[in-house]
Design an enzyme around this catalytic site. Structure first.
Site, PDB file in Angstrom:
ATOM      1  N   HIS A   1      52.785  12.038  59.904  1.00 55.69           N
ATOM      2  CA  HIS A   1      53.741  13.147  59.884  1.00 55.69           C
ATOM      3  C   HIS A   1      53.269  14.196  58.870  1.00 55.69           C
ATOM      4  O   HIS A   1      52.855  13.839  57.760  1.00 55.69           O
ATOM      5  CB  HIS A   1      55.138  12.621  59.517  1.00 55.69           C
ATOM      6  CG  HIS A   1      56.165  13.708  59.562  1.00 55.69           C
ATOM      7  ND1 HIS A   1      56.664  14.213  60.744  1.00 55.69           N
ATOM      8  CD2 HIS A   1      56.762  14.419  58.567  1.00 55.69           C
ATOM      9  CE1 HIS A   1      57.529  15.176  60.476  1.00 55.69           C
ATOM     10  NE2 HIS A   1      57.605  15.320  59.169  1.00 55.69           N
TER      11      HIS A   1
ATOM     12  N   ASP B   1      60.799   9.834  62.015  1.00 57.74           N
ATOM     13  CA  ASP B   1      59.882  10.056  60.889  1.00 57.74           C
ATOM     14  C   ASP B   1      60.342   9.288  59.643  1.00 57.74           C
ATOM     15  O   ASP B   1      60.468   9.841  58.541  1.00 57.74           O
ATOM     16  CB  ASP B   1      59.744  11.567  60.594  1.00 57.74           C
ATOM     17  CG  ASP B   1      59.161  12.311  61.781  1.00 57.74           C
ATOM     18  OD1 ASP B   1      58.282  11.751  62.465  1.00 57.74           O
ATOM     19  OD2 ASP B   1      59.597  13.437  62.053  1.00 57.74           O
TER      20      ASP B   1
ATOM     21  N   SER C   1      43.690  16.248  67.721  1.00 61.91           N
ATOM     22  CA  SER C   1      42.707  16.297  66.627  1.00 61.91           C
ATOM     23  C   SER C   1      42.729  15.006  65.797  1.00 61.91           C
ATOM     24  O   SER C   1      41.682  14.543  65.333  1.00 61.91           O
ATOM     25  CB  SER C   1      42.934  17.522  65.736  1.00 61.91           C
ATOM     26  OG  SER C   1      44.139  17.420  65.023  1.00 61.91           O
TER      27      SER C   1
ATOM     28  N   LEU D   1      60.458   6.677  69.735  1.00 59.60           N
ATOM     29  CA  LEU D   1      60.363   5.394  70.430  1.00 59.60           C
ATOM     30  C   LEU D   1      61.620   4.560  70.167  1.00 59.60           C
ATOM     31  O   LEU D   1      62.160   4.573  69.067  1.00 59.60           O
ATOM     32  CB  LEU D   1      59.113   4.630  69.983  1.00 59.60           C
ATOM     33  CG  LEU D   1      57.797   5.253  70.429  1.00 59.60           C
ATOM     34  CD1 LEU D   1      56.624   4.501  69.820  1.00 59.60           C
ATOM     35  CD2 LEU D   1      57.675   5.310  71.947  1.00 59.60           C
TER      36      LEU D   1
ATOM     37  N   ASP E   1      60.047   2.996  62.592  1.00 59.57           N
ATOM     38  CA  ASP E   1      61.270   2.230  62.861  1.00 59.57           C
ATOM     39  C   ASP E   1      62.185   3.078  63.745  1.00 59.57           C
ATOM     40  O   ASP E   1      61.740   4.081  64.318  1.00 59.57           O
ATOM     41  CB  ASP E   1      61.934   1.744  61.560  1.00 59.57           C
ATOM     42  CG  ASP E   1      62.444   2.875  60.682  1.00 59.57           C
ATOM     43  OD1 ASP E   1      62.559   4.013  61.191  1.00 59.57           O
ATOM     44  OD2 ASP E   1      62.731   2.629  59.500  1.00 59.57           O
TER      45      ASP E   1
ATOM     46  N   ARG F   1      62.971  11.532  74.165  1.00 56.58           N
ATOM     47  CA  ARG F   1      62.611  10.114  74.268  1.00 56.58           C
ATOM     48  C   ARG F   1      62.204   9.784  75.697  1.00 56.58           C
ATOM     49  O   ARG F   1      62.345  10.619  76.587  1.00 56.58           O
ATOM     50  CB  ARG F   1      63.771   9.237  73.824  1.00 56.58           C
ATOM     51  CG  ARG F   1      65.019   9.377  74.682  1.00 56.58           C
ATOM     52  CD  ARG F   1      66.109   8.501  74.090  1.00 56.58           C
ATOM     53  NE  ARG F   1      67.400   8.727  74.665  1.00 56.58           N
ATOM     54  CZ  ARG F   1      67.941   7.988  75.632  1.00 56.58           C
ATOM     55  NH1 ARG F   1      67.250   6.994  76.186  1.00 56.58           N
ATOM     56  NH2 ARG F   1      69.135   8.252  76.085  1.00 56.58           N
TER      57      ARG F   1
HETATM   58  C1  GAR Z   1      49.863  16.696  63.679  1.00 58.02           C
HETATM   59  O1  GAR Z   1      49.894  17.670  62.680  1.00 58.02           O
HETATM   60  C2  GAR Z   1      50.882  15.606  63.415  1.00 58.02           C
HETATM   61  O2  GAR Z   1      51.064  15.348  62.065  1.00 58.02           O
HETATM   62  C3  GAR Z   1      52.132  16.174  64.027  1.00 58.02           C
HETATM   63  O3  GAR Z   1      51.667  16.763  65.221  1.00 58.02           O
HETATM   64  C4  GAR Z   1      50.338  17.268  65.018  1.00 58.02           C
HETATM   65  C5  GAR Z   1      49.480  16.799  66.188  1.00 58.02           C
HETATM   66  O4  GAR Z   1      48.192  17.338  66.152  1.00 58.02           O
HETATM   67  N1  GAR Z   1      53.094  15.134  64.261  1.00 58.02           N
HETATM   68  C6  GAR Z   1      54.412  15.260  64.039  1.00 58.02           C
HETATM   69  O5  GAR Z   1      54.931  16.296  63.689  1.00 58.02           O
HETATM   70  C7  GAR Z   1      55.229  13.981  64.280  1.00 58.02           C
HETATM   71  N2  GAR Z   1      56.540  14.121  63.788  1.00 58.02           N
HETATM   72  P1  GAR Z   1      47.008  16.659  66.977  1.00 58.02           P
HETATM   73  O6  GAR Z   1      47.479  16.503  68.432  1.00 58.02           O
HETATM   74  O7  GAR Z   1      45.904  17.692  66.896  1.00 58.02           O
HETATM   75  O8  GAR Z   1      46.647  15.363  66.328  1.00 58.02           O
END
Ligand code: GAR
Length: 191
Positions: A113, A149, A15, A97, A145, A67
């Site tokens: 995040h 997160d 999304s 990464l 980095d 990873r």
């Molecule tokens: C999102 O809410 C994003 O913030 C989270 O995964 C979801 C992906 O949704 N990411 C993390 O938690 C990274 N630590 P999407 O595939 O619909 O964009």
């Protein structure tokens, strides 16, 4: 302003990727999506890329769960360079990464995040916020980095936790905020 070449990495529904590609298409984000890569076979994000006509690929991650195997991460760098990617955008990408990626794209990898970092790094941050009894949470765009997160914060958006929120309703509301925040933060980076 010349369009910056971006490469989007994701593991899920896509999304955020869709929101970015829509903003590129409507001319409000001066970037060119050069490739979308997923570590998950047949992930929704790859279908989003196909819908928008963006080159896309599944990259088998190897034997680790959190990873890429070294060889796969070298291949990732090669694929991004071949696609002339200048900025790497993590959009729901669920692996950490390491090298050689961090050295190949110094200060050139962004992540979104679903919490107000530094609070609640890691998995299902919205559930962590609910469990902690927060009344406000949100989402954060930051440079990537070596820590999970973590990294210099570029932009944040607050989202209220409302009475009777479930993890699903809260995550959905955070994702609405993410879809506005991420394209804006990328535009800010480009400027
Ligand atoms: C999102 O809410 C994003 O913030 C989270 O995964 C979801 C992906 O949704 N990411 C993390 O938690 C990274 N630590 P999407 O595939 O619909 O964009």
């Amino acid at each position: 302003m010349a369009a910056i070449g971006i490469g989007i990495l994701g593991s899920g529904a896509g999304s955020n990727c869709r929101a970015i590609l829509e903003r590129i298409r409507d001319g409000t984000l001066c970037a060119e999506a050069r490739v979308v890569i997923s570590d998950v076979f047949d992930a929704g994000i790859l279908h989003v890329a196909q819908e928008f006509g963006v080159p896309n690929a599944y990259l088998p991650p190897g034997k680790y769960r959190t990873r890429f195997e070294q060889e796969a991460e070298f291949l990732l760098v090669q694929m991004l360079h071949e696609a002339a990617v200048e900025l790497v955008v993590l959009a729901g990408f669920m692996r950490v990464l390491k090298q050689p990626m961090l050295a190949a794209f110094p200060h050139r990898i962004l992540n979104i995040h679903p919490s107000l970092l530094p609070k609640f790094p890691g998995l299902e941050a919205w559930k962590q916020a609910l469990t902690a009894g927060e009344t406000v949470t949100g989402c954060t765009v930051h440079y990537v980095d070596a820590a999970v997160d973590h990294g210099e914060i570029i932009a944040q958006r607050q989202v209220p936790v409302i009475p009777n929120d479930t993890s699903e309703t809260l995550h959905a509301r955070i994702q609405v905020a993410e879809r506005e925040l991420y394209p804006d933060a990328i535009r800010q980076f480009c400027e």
